[in-house]
Design a protein around this motif. Structure first.
Motif, PDB file in Angstrom:
ATOM      1  N   LEU A 137     -69.662 -14.898 156.608  1.00  0.00           N
ATOM      2  CA  LEU A 137     -69.987 -13.957 155.526  1.00  0.00           C
ATOM      3  C   LEU A 137     -71.410 -13.982 156.671  1.00  0.00           C
ATOM      4  O   LEU A 137     -71.962 -12.861 156.544  1.00  0.00           O
ATOM      5  CB  LEU A 137     -70.358 -14.446 154.028  1.00  0.00           C
ATOM      6  CG  LEU A 137     -68.990 -14.519 153.636  1.00  0.00           C
ATOM      7  CD1 LEU A 137     -69.408 -14.515 152.603  1.00  0.00           C
ATOM      8  CD2 LEU A 137     -68.103 -12.920 153.198  1.00  0.00           C
ATOM      9  N   GLU A 138     -72.320 -14.699 156.953  1.00  0.00           N
ATOM     10  CA  GLU A 138     -73.648 -14.831 157.790  1.00  0.00           C
ATOM     11  C   GLU A 138     -72.965 -14.025 158.954  1.00  0.00           C
ATOM     12  O   GLU A 138     -73.905 -13.839 159.162  1.00  0.00           O
ATOM     13  CB  GLU A 138     -74.021 -16.650 157.896  1.00  0.00           C
ATOM     14  CG  GLU A 138     -74.310 -17.541 156.559  1.00  0.00           C
ATOM     15  CD  GLU A 138     -75.657 -16.805 156.445  1.00  0.00           C
ATOM     16  OE1 GLU A 138     -76.173 -15.746 157.149  1.00  0.00           O
ATOM     17  OE2 GLU A 138     -75.748 -17.588 155.550  1.00  0.00           O
ATOM     18  N   HIS A 139     -72.173 -14.075 159.665  1.00  0.00           N
ATOM     19  CA  HIS A 139     -71.311 -13.515 160.262  1.00  0.00           C
ATOM     20  C   HIS A 139     -71.636 -12.332 160.523  1.00  0.00           C
ATOM     21  O   HIS A 139     -72.088 -11.484 160.915  1.00  0.00           O
ATOM     22  CB  HIS A 139     -70.475 -14.044 161.408  1.00  0.00           C
ATOM     23  CG  HIS A 139     -70.205 -13.153 163.338  1.00  0.00           C
ATOM     24  ND1 HIS A 139     -70.778 -13.753 164.226  1.00  0.00           N
ATOM     25  CD2 HIS A 139     -69.207 -12.800 163.276  1.00  0.00           C
ATOM     26  CE1 HIS A 139     -70.395 -13.589 165.453  1.00  0.00           C
ATOM     27  NE2 HIS A 139     -69.827 -12.434 165.085  1.00  0.00           N
ATOM     28  N   ASN A 140     -70.883 -11.448 159.985  1.00  0.00           N
ATOM     29  CA  ASN A 140     -71.274 -10.076 159.032  1.00  0.00           C
ATOM     30  C   ASN A 140     -72.302  -9.856 159.234  1.00  0.00           C
ATOM     31  O   ASN A 140     -72.539  -8.585 159.197  1.00  0.00           O
ATOM     32  CB  ASN A 140     -69.632 -10.487 158.353  1.00  0.00           C
ATOM     33  CG  ASN A 140     -69.744  -8.645 157.511  1.00  0.00           C
ATOM     34  OD1 ASN A 140     -70.405  -8.343 156.768  1.00  0.00           O
ATOM     35  ND2 ASN A 140     -68.697  -8.158 158.049  1.00  0.00           N
ATOM     36  N   MET A 162     -67.494  -3.284 155.327  1.00  0.00           N
ATOM     37  CA  MET A 162     -66.014  -3.609 154.443  1.00  0.00           C
ATOM     38  C   MET A 162     -65.025  -4.765 154.930  1.00  0.00           C
ATOM     39  O   MET A 162     -64.956  -5.695 153.480  1.00  0.00           O
ATOM     40  CB  MET A 162     -65.121  -2.697 154.108  1.00  0.00           C
ATOM     41  CG  MET A 162     -65.633  -1.044 154.374  1.00  0.00           C
ATOM     42  SD  MET A 162     -66.666  -0.699 152.972  1.00  0.00           S
ATOM     43  CE  MET A 162     -64.999  -1.481 151.828  1.00  0.00           C
ATOM     44  N   ASP A 163     -66.001  -5.533 156.200  1.00  0.00           N
ATOM     45  CA  ASP A 163     -65.877  -6.308 155.753  1.00  0.00           C
ATOM     46  C   ASP A 163     -66.001  -8.162 155.383  1.00  0.00           C
ATOM     47  O   ASP A 163     -65.181  -8.835 155.309  1.00  0.00           O
ATOM     48  CB  ASP A 163     -65.751  -7.351 157.831  1.00  0.00           C
ATOM     49  CG  ASP A 163     -64.929  -6.899 158.541  1.00  0.00           C
ATOM     50  OD1 ASP A 163     -63.950  -5.427 157.890  1.00  0.00           O
ATOM     51  OD2 ASP A 163     -64.216  -7.126 159.229  1.00  0.00           O
ATOM     52  N   PHE A 164     -66.915  -7.764 154.844  1.00  0.00           N
ATOM     53  CA  PHE A 164     -67.446  -8.584 153.961  1.00  0.00           C
ATOM     54  C   PHE A 164     -67.151  -8.741 153.084  1.00  0.00           C
ATOM     55  O   PHE A 164     -66.402 -10.091 151.973  1.00  0.00           O
ATOM     56  CB  PHE A 164     -68.766  -8.402 153.583  1.00  0.00           C
ATOM     57  CG  PHE A 164     -70.608  -8.992 153.137  1.00  0.00           C
ATOM     58  CD1 PHE A 164     -70.663 -10.243 153.228  1.00  0.00           C
ATOM     59  CD2 PHE A 164     -70.300  -9.239 151.331  1.00  0.00           C
ATOM     60  CE1 PHE A 164     -71.291 -11.256 152.020  1.00  0.00           C
ATOM     61  CE2 PHE A 164     -70.707  -9.182 150.947  1.00  0.00           C
ATOM     62  CZ  PHE A 164     -71.102 -10.781 150.821  1.00  0.00           C
ATOM     63  N   HIS A 165     -66.541  -7.611 152.447  1.00  0.00           N
ATOM     64  CA  HIS A 165     -65.740  -7.593 150.993  1.00  0.00           C
ATOM     65  C   HIS A 165     -64.605  -8.335 151.407  1.00  0.00           C
ATOM     66  O   HIS A 165     -63.224  -8.677 150.416  1.00  0.00           O
ATOM     67  CB  HIS A 165     -65.588  -6.517 150.565  1.00  0.00           C
ATOM     68  CG  HIS A 165     -66.752  -6.017 150.338  1.00  0.00           C
ATOM     69  ND1 HIS A 165     -67.782  -6.107 148.798  1.00  0.00           N
ATOM     70  CD2 HIS A 165     -67.495  -5.123 150.650  1.00  0.00           C
ATOM     71  CE1 HIS A 165     -68.640  -5.217 148.727  1.00  0.00           C
ATOM     72  NE2 HIS A 165     -68.456  -4.837 149.939  1.00  0.00           N
ATOM     73  N   ASP A 166     -63.913  -8.326 153.007  1.00  0.00           N
ATOM     74  CA  ASP A 166     -62.328  -8.617 152.791  1.00  0.00           C
ATOM     75  C   ASP A 166     -62.359 -10.534 152.999  1.00  0.00           C
ATOM     76  O   ASP A 166     -61.392 -10.783 152.521  1.00  0.00           O
ATOM     77  CB  ASP A 166     -61.868  -8.539 154.223  1.00  0.00           C
ATOM     78  CG  ASP A 166     -61.461  -6.908 154.041  1.00  0.00           C
ATOM     79  OD1 ASP A 166     -61.024  -6.398 152.851  1.00  0.00           O
ATOM     80  OD2 ASP A 166     -61.277  -5.889 154.410  1.00  0.00           O
ATOM     81  N   ILE A 167     -63.512 -10.630 153.768  1.00  0.00           N
ATOM     82  CA  ILE A 167     -63.601 -12.080 153.486  1.00  0.00           C
ATOM     83  C   ILE A 167     -63.923 -12.714 151.908  1.00  0.00           C
ATOM     84  O   ILE A 167     -63.307 -13.424 151.221  1.00  0.00           O
ATOM     85  CB  ILE A 167     -65.248 -12.414 154.397  1.00  0.00           C
ATOM     86  CG1 ILE A 167     -65.424 -12.374 155.653  1.00  0.00           C
ATOM     87  CG2 ILE A 167     -65.215 -14.182 154.052  1.00  0.00           C
ATOM     88  CD1 ILE A 167     -66.443 -11.990 156.387  1.00  0.00           C
ATOM     89  N   ILE A 217     -75.674 -11.810 147.330  1.00  0.00           N
ATOM     90  CA  ILE A 217     -74.739 -12.215 146.859  1.00  0.00           C
ATOM     91  C   ILE A 217     -74.355 -13.612 147.725  1.00  0.00           C
ATOM     92  O   ILE A 217     -73.600 -14.629 147.208  1.00  0.00           O
ATOM     93  CB  ILE A 217     -72.601 -11.547 146.770  1.00  0.00           C
ATOM     94  CG1 ILE A 217     -73.966 -10.049 146.963  1.00  0.00           C
ATOM     95  CG2 ILE A 217     -71.846 -12.281 147.114  1.00  0.00           C
ATOM     96  CD1 ILE A 217     -72.618  -8.920 147.016  1.00  0.00           C
ATOM     97  N   THR A 218     -74.151 -13.392 149.018  1.00  0.00           N
ATOM     98  CA  THR A 218     -74.132 -15.395 149.804  1.00  0.00           C
ATOM     99  C   THR A 218     -75.210 -16.691 149.500  1.00  0.00           C
ATOM    100  O   THR A 218     -74.151 -17.189 149.113  1.00  0.00           O
ATOM    101  CB  THR A 218     -73.733 -15.271 150.725  1.00  0.00           C
ATOM    102  OG1 THR A 218     -73.321 -13.542 151.343  1.00  0.00           O
ATOM    103  CG2 THR A 218     -74.182 -15.925 151.553  1.00  0.00           C
ATOM    104  N   ASP A 219     -76.225 -15.588 148.915  1.00  0.00           N
ATOM    105  CA  ASP A 219     -76.842 -16.895 148.383  1.00  0.00           C
ATOM    106  C   ASP A 219     -76.633 -17.570 147.130  1.00  0.00           C
ATOM    107  O   ASP A 219     -76.591 -18.707 146.026  1.00  0.00           O
ATOM    108  CB  ASP A 219     -78.678 -16.508 148.433  1.00  0.00           C
ATOM    109  CG  ASP A 219     -79.092 -16.242 149.981  1.00  0.00           C
ATOM    110  OD1 ASP A 219     -78.349 -17.146 150.699  1.00  0.00           O
ATOM    111  OD2 ASP A 219     -79.729 -15.563 149.974  1.00  0.00           O
ATOM    112  N   VAL A 352     -62.870 -12.100 159.352  1.00  0.00           N
ATOM    113  CA  VAL A 352     -63.679 -12.950 160.555  1.00  0.00           C
ATOM    114  C   VAL A 352     -64.489 -13.740 160.248  1.00  0.00           C
ATOM    115  O   VAL A 352     -64.962 -14.585 159.370  1.00  0.00           O
ATOM    116  CB  VAL A 352     -65.012 -11.718 160.119  1.00  0.00           C
ATOM    117  CG1 VAL A 352     -65.811 -11.324 160.846  1.00  0.00           C
ATOM    118  CG2 VAL A 352     -64.557 -10.213 160.375  1.00  0.00           C
ATOM    119  N   SER A 353     -65.140 -14.431 160.934  1.00  0.00           N
ATOM    120  CA  SER A 353     -66.050 -16.119 161.962  1.00  0.00           C
ATOM    121  C   SER A 353     -66.693 -15.733 162.580  1.00  0.00           C
ATOM    122  O   SER A 353     -66.389 -14.886 163.813  1.00  0.00           O
ATOM    123  CB  SER A 353     -64.063 -17.097 161.703  1.00  0.00           C
ATOM    124  OG  SER A 353     -64.316 -16.951 162.713  1.00  0.00           O
TER     125      SER A 353
END
Length: 354
Positions: A137-140, A162-167, A217-219, A352-353
């Protein structure tokens, strides 16, 4: 008079399924009842011929049909044959497009569904997020921060959002909810475009807003606050809809070619750098039971079902599928010669990593 009308009326024609379609259904039943997983191999062509008492061409027709559906992969050569594979999301997306081709779908329709589902998807993922997921998520967010002034780069970043949501989706244990949200995300990634007249600063504002809300959202997810994640994602969906409409976003056409999807995936991978692989939550525990008897029973019941479904055979040509049930004993014998199926690794989906 009524009698003459009955005489003139032609009898209804009852269409019979082709042998290849019947055999394809029987192989599906074999996969299901045998608990075969991606990576498990089907019996060889010659064994399937004996099992279902049909010709080589019929078996190949059935295998080709299943390959087109995305259920198996067929290889050639001495050790070739059918191998069970997981139906890729891209293939499902194509089928959904075909279904929606003659229906009117708007951006508002898409975001109405997203606003209902995405908050629950994100909240349900919170207890299952790993440190690797947070790194992804941080990388994205780092990749999607609108630092570039290149308009094309900004567009690619919005697609990569959109990849954030896929993670998050990959971490949610509800496979049906995950699948539905990933399909909607793929629609947005592939279908929504913006007019050339949209100012660059609007793209930058949209990108900044996305990264900001993704950060919140991540926090909240790191803090384990699922309710806060739910609320933030609901707000995010409202904002995204507003930005897209303000930027004159529209759906481009109603069909996307396979080549377009592949190109899009390559661009996203290039944008985000390295790829990580995570088995979707809840699927790693599923293990195939390599019991030869179960597979033999499945093959026999599949043969029975095909025999019942088939019409009476003609006098000439290959043995009809209606005679398949007669090969019951042969089916068991043939299947017992197969090595016990090995458990395939847990099904994996790309995330994604860093």
């Amino acid at each position: 008079m009524a009698r003459d009308a009955q005489t003139v009326r032609e009898p209804l024609e009852i269409k019979q399924q082709k042998r290849g379609d019947l055999v394809a259904e029987a192989i599906k039943r074999l996969i299901t009842e045998g608990n075969l997983l991606p990576g498990d191999r089907l019996p060889r062509e010659v064994e399937l011929q004996q099992m279902f008492a049909v010709s080589k061409s019929t078996i190949r027709e059935a295998l080709k049909s299943l390959e087109v559906q995305g259920l198996i992969k067929v290889s050639t050569g001495p050790s070739g044959g059918g191998m069970v594979v997981e139906v890729p999301l891209e293939r499902t997306f194509q089928l959904m497009q075909n279904y929606l081709f003659f229906k009117e779908v708007s951006i508002d329709d898409i975001y109405t569904v997203r606003q209902l589902l995405e908050p629950e998807l994100a909240a349900g993922a919170v207890p299952h997020l790993t440190e690797a997921d947070f790194d992804a998520l941080e990388h994205n967010m780092a990749c999607c921060s609108p630092a570039s002034h290149d308009r094309r780069e900004l567009l690619r970043q919005r697609q990569a959002d959109m990849d954030f949501h896929d993670i998050l989706a990959a971490a949610n244990p509800n496979s049906f909810l995950r699948f539905t949200c990933e399909l909607v995300n793929e629609m947005i990634r592939q279908l929504i475009v913006f007019g050339n007249e949209t100012p660059r600063r609007e793209h930058e504002k949209f990108g900044t807003a996305n990264v900001d809300i993704h950060r919140q959202i991540t926090d909240a997810a790191r803090a384990g606050d699922a309710q806060r994640v739910r609320e933030l994602m609901h707000l995010h969906m409202q904002e995204a809809r507003t930005y897209i409409k303000r930027m004159n976003g529209k759906l481009r056409g109603r069909l996307i070619l396979d080549s377009d999807i592949v190109d899009m995936q390559q661009r996203v991978r290039s944008q985000l750098g390295t790829n990580g692989v995570r088995a979707p939550a809840g699927e790693g525990k599923r293990v195939a039971k390599p019991t030869t008897t179960r597979v033999a029973t499945s093959a026999t019941s599949a043969t029975k079902a095909v025999g019942k479904s088939a019409a009476k055979p003609k006098a000439t040509g290959t043995k009809a599928v209606g005679a398949m049930a007669k090969t019951k004993a042969d089916a068991k014998t043939d299947t017992k010669t197969e090595a016990a199926t090995k458990a395939a690794p847990a099904r994996k989906r790309r995330t994604v990593s860093s």
